[in-house]
Write a protein that holds these residues in place. Sequence first.
Motif, PDB file in Angstrom:
ATOM      1  N   SER A 193       6.397   3.140   9.925  1.00  0.00           N
ATOM      2  CA  SER A 193       6.981   3.052   8.634  1.00  0.00           C
ATOM      3  C   SER A 193       6.662   2.038   7.678  1.00  0.00           C
ATOM      4  O   SER A 193       6.914   2.019   6.811  1.00  0.00           O
ATOM      5  CB  SER A 193       8.515   3.244   8.948  1.00  0.00           C
ATOM      6  N   LYS A 194       5.842   0.966   8.354  1.00  0.00           N
ATOM      7  CA  LYS A 194       5.432  -0.281   7.527  1.00  0.00           C
ATOM      8  C   LYS A 194       4.630  -0.083   6.829  1.00  0.00           C
ATOM      9  O   LYS A 194       3.645   1.036   6.924  1.00  0.00           O
ATOM     10  CB  LYS A 194       5.406  -1.660   8.500  1.00  0.00           C
ATOM     11  N   ARG A 195       4.151  -0.789   5.747  1.00  0.00           N
ATOM     12  CA  ARG A 195       3.079  -0.613   5.020  1.00  0.00           C
ATOM     13  C   ARG A 195       1.938  -1.086   5.921  1.00  0.00           C
ATOM     14  O   ARG A 195       2.053  -2.136   6.370  1.00  0.00           O
ATOM     15  CB  ARG A 195       3.128  -1.652   3.736  1.00  0.00           C
ATOM     16  N   GLN A 220       8.676  -6.801   1.354  1.00  0.00           N
ATOM     17  CA  GLN A 220       9.872  -6.719   2.016  1.00  0.00           C
ATOM     18  C   GLN A 220      10.963  -6.967   1.161  1.00  0.00           C
ATOM     19  O   GLN A 220      12.450  -6.659   1.362  1.00  0.00           O
ATOM     20  CB  GLN A 220       9.725  -8.133   2.845  1.00  0.00           C
ATOM     21  N   ASN A 223      11.462  -3.349  -1.121  1.00  0.00           N
ATOM     22  CA  ASN A 223      11.745  -2.008  -0.291  1.00  0.00           C
ATOM     23  C   ASN A 223      12.341  -2.335   1.183  1.00  0.00           C
ATOM     24  O   ASN A 223      12.492  -1.295   1.673  1.00  0.00           O
ATOM     25  CB  ASN A 223      10.484  -1.210  -0.189  1.00  0.00           C
ATOM     26  N   ARG A 225      10.889  -3.252   3.647  1.00  0.00           N
ATOM     27  CA  ARG A 225       9.882  -2.594   4.528  1.00  0.00           C
ATOM     28  C   ARG A 225       8.813  -3.806   4.990  1.00  0.00           C
ATOM     29  O   ARG A 225       8.328  -4.618   4.141  1.00  0.00           O
ATOM     30  CB  ARG A 225       9.104  -1.527   3.661  1.00  0.00           C
TER      31      ARG A 225
END
Length: 553
Positions: A193-195, A220, A223, A225
Amino acid sequence: MTARTCLVVSGFTRWGALMTLETVWRLTPARAATSSMVTPPRMVPRAPFDGVVDDGEGFEVLFGMSLPFVGGCNRELFERSYERSNAPYELRLLVSTVTSPFRATQRVRDGQDGGVSDLFSAAMTERLARSAPLAARMRPKTLDEVVGQDHLLGPGKPLRRLIETDRLSSVILWGPPGTGKTTLSSLVASATSKRFIPMSAVTAGVKDVRETVETAREEQRLNQRGTILFLDEIHRFNRAQQDALLPSVEDGTLVLIGATTENPSFSVNGPLLSRSTLFRLLAHTPESLRILAGRAIIQEQATIDDDALAHLVNLADGDGRSLLTALEVAVALADDEARGSERRQVTKEDAEAAVDARVLRYGDDEHYDIVSAFIKSIRGSDANAALYWLARMLTAGEDVNFIARRLCISASEDIGLADPMAIVVAEAAARCVQHVGMPEAQLNLAQATVHLATSPKSNRVALGIWSAMSEVRERSAGAVPIHLRDAHYSGAKKLGHGQGYRYPHNAAEGWVDQQYLPDDLVDRVFYDPSEHGHESRIRARFLANKEGGATSI
C-alpha cells in the motif's frame, strides 16, 4: 451526438510536434485512417482537427496541432475556438503535449468533470508489453508463479510473509544475475500500500536520492503513506551516494530495497547494511530452469527437442534471464525455418545457433572465490583442480599478472624450503608473462601451477616469519647482544661492541655455538623445519647442530 476526442499537440519546433503526432498515431490502436494525419502548425486552430482514426468501436481520435497550447494552459481559448469552428464533434477530452524532438509530456484533462484520464497510456502499455523481451513477458505476477528461491518464498518463509503482510522493512537482495531480484521488487510494488519508487544506481545520483526523500516526506505528511525505494544495482553507488540514504532509512522515511550482484560486505556501506536485512538469492538449478523454459515454450506456442532444451539449460549457468533470452532467439530461428509450413519446433541446431558459448560470471565474488580455490588446490597438491581454476580465471579475463603474483606467494607460503626451486619456477613464470604475453603465457602459468601443486609442501617458513612478527609486535624490543653489535666505527671498541664475537667461517664445521637472539628470547624457536622434501635435510642438520650444542642452524 457520438463522443469524440480531440488531441492538441503544442511543440517547441515543427519537427518535434510532427514526431509526437507520429508516435501517438503508431501507439493508438487504430484500424483505419480516414484523413491526413498532420498539417502545418497554426497559431489558433480554425478547425482543430487534422486526422480521424476509427478504432472499430465507434470511438474516434481527432489529431490537431497548435503552437500556443502549452501544458493545457490555453484550454479556454481552445474551447472557444473549437466552438467557433462548428466542428461536427463533441469535445470530450483535451490532450495537451509539450514536446521537443526528444522529449514529450502528455496531460489529459476530462472536459466535463475535470477528472484526469490518459487516453493513450493503456494502448502504449499494451503495445510495449507485446514487444517486450520474453524474459519481461514471463515475469511472474504473483509469488506463487515465482520459480526457485524456495528458501525465501516458499510457504511460511520469511521474505514471503513480509511481502504478503506488507511489513517489509529495508532489505538487500543479493544474488547472481537472472535470479529474480527485479521480479521480487515488482511483486512488492503490486502488493504494498506504500508508494513504490524504482531507481537504478547506474543512472541516478545524490540529487535523485534527495528528491526521492523529499517526495517520501511529502507523501507521509499529506497522505500518511510510506514510501519504498527500489534501488537496482546498489553496488554502483559510491560511499558518499550510499551515505545520502542513511538518514531516511534510519528514521523510516524510506524503506529501501537494494538489489546487487556483488557481495554486500564489499559493495554496501557497513552502516547501511546494518540497517537492512540481507536476503541471499541462489542461482537457478537445472530443474528450475527447465520449469522456466517449459512455461516460456507454452507462451511462445512452440515445442522444443530435449537435446535443445538441455543445451540451453547447460549454457544458462543458473541465469533465468539468460535462458529465456536464448530461448526467444531459438524460437525466432525456428519460426524463420518454419516459414510456409506449420512447423514451430526448436531443434538443437536452433539452440546452438542462438547461443554457443557460456558467459562466465566473474564479479568481485568470483574473483576472490576462484583464486581462493586455485591456491587451496595447489596447497592440497591437486594439480587437476589447480589447472581447472586457472582455466576459469584465464577464460574470464583475469589479470595474468595477478595470477603470477599469487603463484609467487604460494611458492613461499605453501612450499617454502621443501622445494627451493618452487620460488624460482614461479618467478620465471611471472617474467614469462611479461615477455611472452597471452595467450601463450597460459603455458608458463600452467607449468608453474603444476610444479607447485606437485611439489612437497611446507609452511614452516611462513609460520616462522608470522611468529617472529607477532613477537616483535607484542613484546618490547630486546637489546642486541653486545658481541653482535656494529664495531666498525671509531669508539665502538670503547663501548665493547663486537667483543666476544666468534667468526663461524673460522670453524672447521662452518658454524659456532653462540647466542644470536636477545637475552629474553634465547630459547625461542621461530623456524622448525619439517620432514618434507628438501626441508628434511635441513632438519637433519638442525638436529646435528643441537646435539653439538648449538641452539640454531
